[in-house]
Design a protein around this motif. Structure first.
Motif, PDB file in Angstrom:
ATOM      1  N   THR A  20       0.826  -1.201   0.000  1.00 14.92           N
ATOM      2  CA  THR A  20       0.000   0.000   0.000  1.00 14.92           C
ATOM      3  C   THR A  20       0.861   1.252   0.000  1.00 14.92           C
ATOM      4  O   THR A  20       2.067   1.193   0.264  1.00 14.92           O
TER       5      THR A  20
ATOM      6  N   ARG B 273       2.377  10.629  -3.778  1.00 15.88           N
ATOM      7  CA  ARG B 273       1.332  11.049  -4.733  1.00 15.88           C
ATOM      8  C   ARG B 273       1.846  12.199  -5.602  1.00 15.88           C
ATOM      9  O   ARG B 273       1.594  12.243  -6.809  1.00 15.88           O
TER      10      ARG B 273
ATOM     11  N   SER C 171       3.014   5.610 -13.341  1.00 16.60           N
ATOM     12  CA  SER C 171       1.721   5.306 -12.735  1.00 16.60           C
ATOM     13  C   SER C 171       1.847   3.984 -12.000  1.00 16.60           C
ATOM     14  O   SER C 171       2.097   2.946 -12.611  1.00 16.60           O
TER      15      SER C 171
ATOM     16  N   ARG D 125      -2.352  -0.751  -9.610  1.00 14.80           N
ATOM     17  CA  ARG D 125      -3.503  -0.707  -8.695  1.00 14.80           C
ATOM     18  C   ARG D 125      -3.933  -2.131  -8.368  1.00 14.80           C
ATOM     19  O   ARG D 125      -3.834  -3.031  -9.200  1.00 14.80           O
ATOM     20  N   ASN D 126      -4.419  -2.306  -7.153  1.00  8.12           N
ATOM     21  CA  ASN D 126      -4.930  -3.622  -6.763  1.00  8.12           C
ATOM     22  C   ASN D 126      -6.398  -3.744  -7.180  1.00  8.12           C
ATOM     23  O   ASN D 126      -6.953  -2.827  -7.798  1.00  8.12           O
TER      24      ASN D 126
ATOM     25  N   GLY E 231      -8.606  -0.888  -6.467  1.00  8.45           N
ATOM     26  CA  GLY E 231      -8.240   0.393  -7.059  1.00  8.45           C
ATOM     27  C   GLY E 231      -7.204   1.196  -6.298  1.00  8.45           C
ATOM     28  O   GLY E 231      -6.861   2.307  -6.692  1.00  8.45           O
ATOM     29  N   HIS E 232      -6.671   0.640  -5.212  1.00  6.42           N
ATOM     30  CA  HIS E 232      -5.642   1.345  -4.431  1.00  6.42           C
ATOM     31  C   HIS E 232      -4.263   1.106  -5.038  1.00  6.42           C
ATOM     32  O   HIS E 232      -4.007   0.058  -5.636  1.00  6.42           O
ATOM     33  N   ARG E 233      -3.375   2.082  -4.858  1.00  3.80           N
ATOM     34  CA  ARG E 233      -2.011   1.942  -5.361  1.00  3.80           C
ATOM     35  C   ARG E 233      -1.370   0.686  -4.771  1.00  3.80           C
ATOM     36  O   ARG E 233      -1.551   0.382  -3.603  1.00  3.80           O
ATOM     37  N   ASP E 234      -0.579   0.014  -5.614  1.00 10.08           N
ATOM     38  CA  ASP E 234       0.077  -1.230  -5.208  1.00 10.08           C
ATOM     39  C   ASP E 234       1.550  -1.129  -5.614  1.00 10.08           C
ATOM     40  O   ASP E 234       1.912  -1.428  -6.746  1.00 10.08           O
TER      41      ASP E 234
END
Length: 116
Positions: A2, A18, A28, A31-32, A35-38
């Protein structure tokens, strides 16, 4: 991982991560399923390098240019190397300045010790 985990491991804030993504310093991030950044380990290695560039005084604009060249591929390796060589010279010059400044501080400290 995360964004919070990446922030903790990189030493950068989630806000900075960010921001770096927004200005193109990091690609970029994946995303998991929700939809969260991975973030991946490769992202952390890149963040570590960016941190070193930043702490040694490379301007953000130069860092963005370097990141852009990196994304363009291996044919930009010579230009990236030249950027790093130029930056290294600026870092060496700054170290020399700081070394001289340190000598002045040491001199002043020694003077005060003699007065005590």
């Amino acid at each position: 991982m995360t964004i919070q985990e990446a922030a903790q491991r990189s030493g950068l804030s989630a806000h900075t991560l960010r921001y770096y993504e927004r200005i193109g310093l990091i690609h970029s991030v994946g995303r998991n399923d929700s939809g969260h950044r991975d973030y991946a380990e490769e992202d952390l290695r890149w963040l570590d390098f960016l941190t070193k560039l930043r702490t040694t005084g490379m301007p953000i604009a130069d860092m963005c240019r370097y990141a852009e060249l990196r994304r363009m591929g291996e044919h930009t390796a010579d230009e990236r190397r030249r950027m790093l060589e130029l930056h290294r010279e600026r870092v060496r010059a700054r170290i020399a300045e700081l070394t001289q400044d340190l000598k002045v501080l040491d001199y002043k400290i020694d003077l005060y010790r003699e007065l005590a």
